[in-house]
Write an enzyme that holds these catalytic residues in place. Structure first.
Site, PDB file in Angstrom:
ATOM      1  N   TRP A 107     -12.974 -36.219  28.246  1.00  0.00           N
ATOM      2  CA  TRP A 107     -12.441 -36.361  29.601  1.00  0.00           C
ATOM      3  C   TRP A 107     -13.287 -37.332  30.426  1.00  0.00           C
ATOM      4  CZ3 TRP A 107     -14.762 -35.254  34.308  1.00  0.00           C
ATOM      5  CH2 TRP A 107     -13.938 -35.246  35.429  1.00  0.00           C
ATOM      6  N   HIS A 108     -14.610 -37.349  30.172  1.00  0.00           N
ATOM      7  CA  HIS A 108     -15.488 -38.213  30.957  1.00  0.00           C
ATOM      8  C   HIS A 108     -15.261 -39.684  30.671  1.00  0.00           C
ATOM      9  CE1 HIS A 108     -17.702 -34.406  31.414  1.00  0.00           C
ATOM     10  NE2 HIS A 108     -18.077 -34.919  32.562  1.00  0.00           N
ATOM     11  N   GLY A 109     -14.700 -40.010  29.527  1.00  0.00           N
ATOM     12  CA  GLY A 109     -14.445 -41.415  29.264  1.00  0.00           C
ATOM     13  C   GLY A 109     -14.225 -41.660  27.790  1.00  0.00           C
TER      14      GLY A 109
ATOM     15  N   GLY B  84     -15.770 -33.404  26.828  1.00  0.00           N
ATOM     16  CA  GLY B  84     -16.587 -34.605  26.698  1.00  0.00           C
ATOM     17  C   GLY B  84     -15.728 -35.851  26.820  1.00  0.00           C
TER      18      GLY B  84
ATOM     19  N   PHE C 142     -14.965 -41.540  35.991  1.00  0.00           N
ATOM     20  CA  PHE C 142     -14.312 -40.560  35.115  1.00  0.00           C
ATOM     21  C   PHE C 142     -12.866 -40.316  35.493  1.00  0.00           C
ATOM     22  CE2 PHE C 142     -18.834 -38.787  34.985  1.00  0.00           C
ATOM     23  CZ  PHE C 142     -19.206 -39.818  34.142  1.00  0.00           C
TER      24      PHE C 142
END
Lengths: 83, 532
Positions: free
Chosen positions: B335-337, B333, B532
Site C-alpha cells: 500500500w505504501h508504494g 507494505g 503513499f
C-alpha cells in the site's frame, strides 16, 4: 436449574478449553479479567462457542460481546431459551 | 498545496476559515459546506488540476454504489465497488511496477506509458472502500451527496489521512454547532497546528539533512562506517516520526479550527513496549483498516475452518494467524508504494507480530497471570522496540533492496567499526579483541558524508529520545478538550499534569512555536506520507 445457569456451565466448558483450566467463569467475567483474553483469542473463543452451540455470530456481534453476560444474552436469543 | 507553505498558512487557510465563518453565521449551511468542498478541490488541484476530475469521478462512483448498498444490501454491488476501487489504485499505483517485474522475470520488454501517481489516491481509495463495507454492513446511513463529497475531499485529511469513517464524520457535518466558528476551537486548533508545523519544519526537515546523505551514499554502494550507518538510520527513524506526527497534528489542528474532530492517528508510538502496541499508536487509522478489513475477515473464516476440522495447535496457528498475518502485511507494505522495499517492510512487521504472538502464547502456557512490568523492563523494551522499528525503517527508507542491505551490512559491523584514533592507546589493554571485532582507528565518521559536526547530531538525537520516550504527547496535553476521536482507551492511564488551557503561558509558547516554525518554512519540503 435455570436456563441461565445451565448456559453458564456450558460456556465455562468452552472457556476452559480455550484458556486454561484454572480460570473462574462467572456472569461478571470480562475480557480484562483474563490475561489471555486479547483480541486474537477473542475470535477463537467466539468461534469455539459457535461450534459448541451450533450457532453463528456476525462480525459485529463478535465485537460487541466483551463479557460473559453479553455472551449469554446473545446466546439466549440465538437458542431461544429466554423464559 | 502544502500545509508547510506560506501560501497555505498565511493566505489559503485564513481565507477559507473566514469565508466559512461568515457563511456559517449567516445560517447558510449548504453554502458553507460547498465553500469547504470548493476550497478542498482548489487545495487538491493546486498540484495537478487534471486529477481533480479523477477524484470527482471516484467520489461520484462510490457515492452511487454506497446508495445502492444502503438501499438493497446486495453483495454484488459491494464486490463491484471494491473491484473498481482496487482497479483504479492498481492502474495508477502499481501498473508500472507490475510490468517491470514481469519484464524482469520473463526477460521481456513490454512497455507502458509512465503513469504519474495521483496525490492521495491510496488514502481516498481506502477511505471509500471502508465506506462501502460499512454501508454493506449497515453501519452507516445515507447522507446528501454534498456531505459525502466533503467527507472524501475535506482538505485537512485528504492528502495523507487520517483515514476517516463515514459514520465518524457525517454526524459532525450535520451538527449546527460547527457553523458557528468559536474562539476556543480556533485556539485549540492553532496551538495543535503550530506544534505540528514545528515538528515538521524544525525537527523533521533538519533530521533529513543528516539521514538523506547516508541513505544516498548507501544507495551508491559507498562503504559507510558503522556509526555513520547507525546515526543515519536513527536520524531517519526520528525524521519519519516527526514528519508523520507533525502532519497528523497539523491535520487535527486545521480540522479543529472548523469545529471538526478527526480520529487519532498517532500516539507516542516509541513509548510502545511491544510491536502490537506500536501499531496501536503508529498510523492508527491504517492499522485499524488492516485489522478490520484484511486480517480479521480472513482470520475468522480460517478459525471456523480450523475448529470444525479439529486442527491441532500448530496447524491452527499456521492457518489462522501466520497466513492471514503475512497476507495482510504484504498488502499493507505494498500500500505504501510500488517497491519491493515496502513489501519487505510490511513482511518484517508481519514477522515481528507473529513472533510476538508466539511469545504471548508460550507465556500464557507457562504463567497463568502476567506480572506488572517495572521501570527497568519498560526501558529495555522501549529500546528494543526502537531497535527493531529502526531496522524496518531502514528498508522503508531505502530506494532499493540492495541499498538497504548495504546499510544493514554497515550497521552490524560488516565493514568494521571505525572509531577515533583517541581510542587506539586505550584499547591496547584488550589485546587482540578489538582487532577480531574489526575495530579501526580511522575516525567515527571518516567518510564525512554525515556531518562536519557529529557532536551536534548526537546531542540532537539524545534530546529527541527524551521527547519521544518521556514527554506527554499532544493528545495528552489536550485531553480535557476532546482532542481527537477514539482516544478513550489510549488515555485511560494518562497522568500528565501539564494540561492545555487558555492562559498566558500557552499563549507565549504558541507564539514562539509559530514564529520559529514560520521562519523555518522552506519551499518544496513535502511530507513523506504524501508519496503513499
Amino acid at each position: 436449574m435455570s436456563g441461565k445457569d445451565e448456559l453458564l456451565e456450558k460456556i465455562a466448558l468452552v472457556f476452559h478449553d480455550v484458556f486454561n483450566d484454572s480460570i473462574e467463569v462467572s456472569l461478571n467475567t470480562n475480557a480484562s479479567d483474563i490475561d489471555e483474553w486479547d483480541s486474537l483469542t477473542h475470535i477463537r473463543l467466539m468461534i469455539s462457542i459457535e461450534a459448541f452451540f451450533s450457532v453463528k455470530f456476525t462480525v459485529s456481534e463478535m465485537s460487541e460481546m466483551q463479557n460473559v453476560s453479553d455472551l449469554i444474552l446473545i446466546l439466549e436469543e440465538k437458542l431461544n431459551v429466554r423464559p | 498545496m502544502l500545509f508547510n507553505s506560506y501560501l497555505f498558512i498565511l493566505i489559503f487557510l485564513p481565507m477559507v476559515l473566514i469565508g466559512f465563518g461568515i457563511i456559517g453565521r449567516l445560517g447558510h449551511h449548504k453554502v458553507a459546506i460547498s465553500w469547504l468542498v470548493a476550497s478542498s478541490l482548489l487545495f487538491y488541484g493546486w498540484w495537478n488540476p487534471l486529477y481533480v476530475w479523477l477524484l470527482l469521478m471516484s467520489v461520484l462512483f462510490n457515492y452511487a454504489i454506497g446508495v445502492a448498498l444502503l438501499d438493497s444490501n446486495k453483495k454484488v454491488f459491494l464486490v463491484l465497488g471494491i473491484a473498481v476501487n482496487i482497479a483504479l489504485l492498481g492502474y495508477f499505483k502499481y501498473a508500472n511496477f507490475f510490468i517491470d517485474n514481469v519484464n524482469y522475470i520473463l526477460k521481456s520488454n513490454f512497455s507502458f506509458d509512465d503513469v504519474i501517481l495521483p496525490l492521495a489516491i491510496s488514502f481516498f481509495t481506502f477511505q471509500q472502500i471502508t465506506y462501502l463495507i460499512d454501508a454493506y454492513n449497515g453501519k452507516t446511513k445515507e447522507y446528501s451527496f454534498l456531505h459525502y463529497l466533503l467527507f472524501v475531499t475535506f482538505f485537512p485529511q485528504l492528502i495523507a489521512g487520517p483515514i476517516v469513517h463515514h459514520k465518524e464524520m457525517m454526524p459532525q457535518f450535520c451538527n449546527d454547532f460547527i457553523y458557528k466558528i468559536n474562539a476556543r476551537n480556533i485556539s485549540i486548533g492553532i496551538t495543535i497546528f503550530f506544534i505540528g508545523l514545528f515538528k515538521k519544519v524544525v525537527i523533521a526537515d533538519n533530521l533529513a539533512t543528516y539521514a538523506t546523505p547516508v541513505f544516498n551514499a548507501s544507495e551508491l554502494g559507498l562503504e559507510i562506517t558503522f556509526l555513520e550507518a547507525w546515526a543515519g538510520a536513527i536520524a531517519y527513524s526520528f525524521q519519519l516520526y516527526f514528519d508523520f506526527s507533525g502532519y497528523s497534528e497539523m491535520a487535527l489542528g486545521i480540522a479543529r479550527m472548523f469545529g471538526i474532530i478527526l480520529p487519532v492517528n498517532f500516539f507516542s508510538p516509541f513509548k510502545a513496549t511491544n510491536i502490537a502496541d506500536f501499531w496501536r499508536r503508529w498510523h492508527i487509522t491504517l492499522s485499524n483498516f488492516i485489522k478490520d478489513y484484511l486480517f480479521y475477515p480472513v482470520n475468522i473464516v480460517m478459525t471456523r475452518y480450523a475448529i470444525l476440522n479439529k486442527y491441532n495447535k500448530i496447524g491452527e496457528f499456521l492457518i489462522t494467524v501466520l497466513v492471514p498475518m503475512m497476507i495482510a502485511w504484504f498488502l499493507a507494505g505494498l500500500w505504501h508504494g510500488s517497491n519491493w522495499t515496502f513489501v519487505i517492510f510490511g513482511l518484517m512487521h508481519g514477522c515481528y507480530l507473529i513472533v510476538y504472538r508466539i511469545y504471548l502464547d508460550i507465556r500464557y502456557l507457562i504463567f497463568s497471570k502476567g506480572g506488572k512490568s517495572g521501570i527497568f523492563s519498560t526501558a529495555l523494551l522501549r529500546m528494543f522496540m526502537f531497535f527493531i522499528v529502526t531496522m524496518s525503517f531502514v528498508m522503508f527508507r531505502s530506494e532499493s533492496v540492495n541499498g538497504a542491505i548495504s546499510m544493514y551490512k554497515s550497521m552490524v559491523g560488516g565493514r568494521g567499526i571505525s572509531v577515533s584514533s583517541w581510542f587506539e592507546s586505550k584499547m591496547a589493554v584488550l589485546g587482540d579483541i578489538p582487532n577480531i571485532l574489526g575495530v579501526r582507528y580511522d575516525g567515527f565518521f571518516y567518510n564525512g558524508i554525515l556531518t562536519s559536526n557529529p557532536e551536534n547530531l548526537i546531542l540532537f538525537l539524545a534530546f529527541l529520545f527524551f521527547i519521544v520516550w518521556f514527554s506527554p504527547n499532544v493528545i495528552e496535553l489536550f485531553r480535557l478538550n476532546n482532542p481527537a476521536l477514539g482516544v478513550d482507551v489510549l488515555l485511560k492511564n494518562a497522568k500528565n499534569r501539564i494540561l492545555w488551557n487558555i492562559n498566558i503561558y500557552f499563549l507565549i509558547a504558541t507564539v514562539i512555536l509559530s514564529v520559529v516554525s514560520i521562519m523555518f518554512v522552506q519551499q518544496e519540503s513535502e511530507f513523506i506520507y504524501f508519496n503513499f
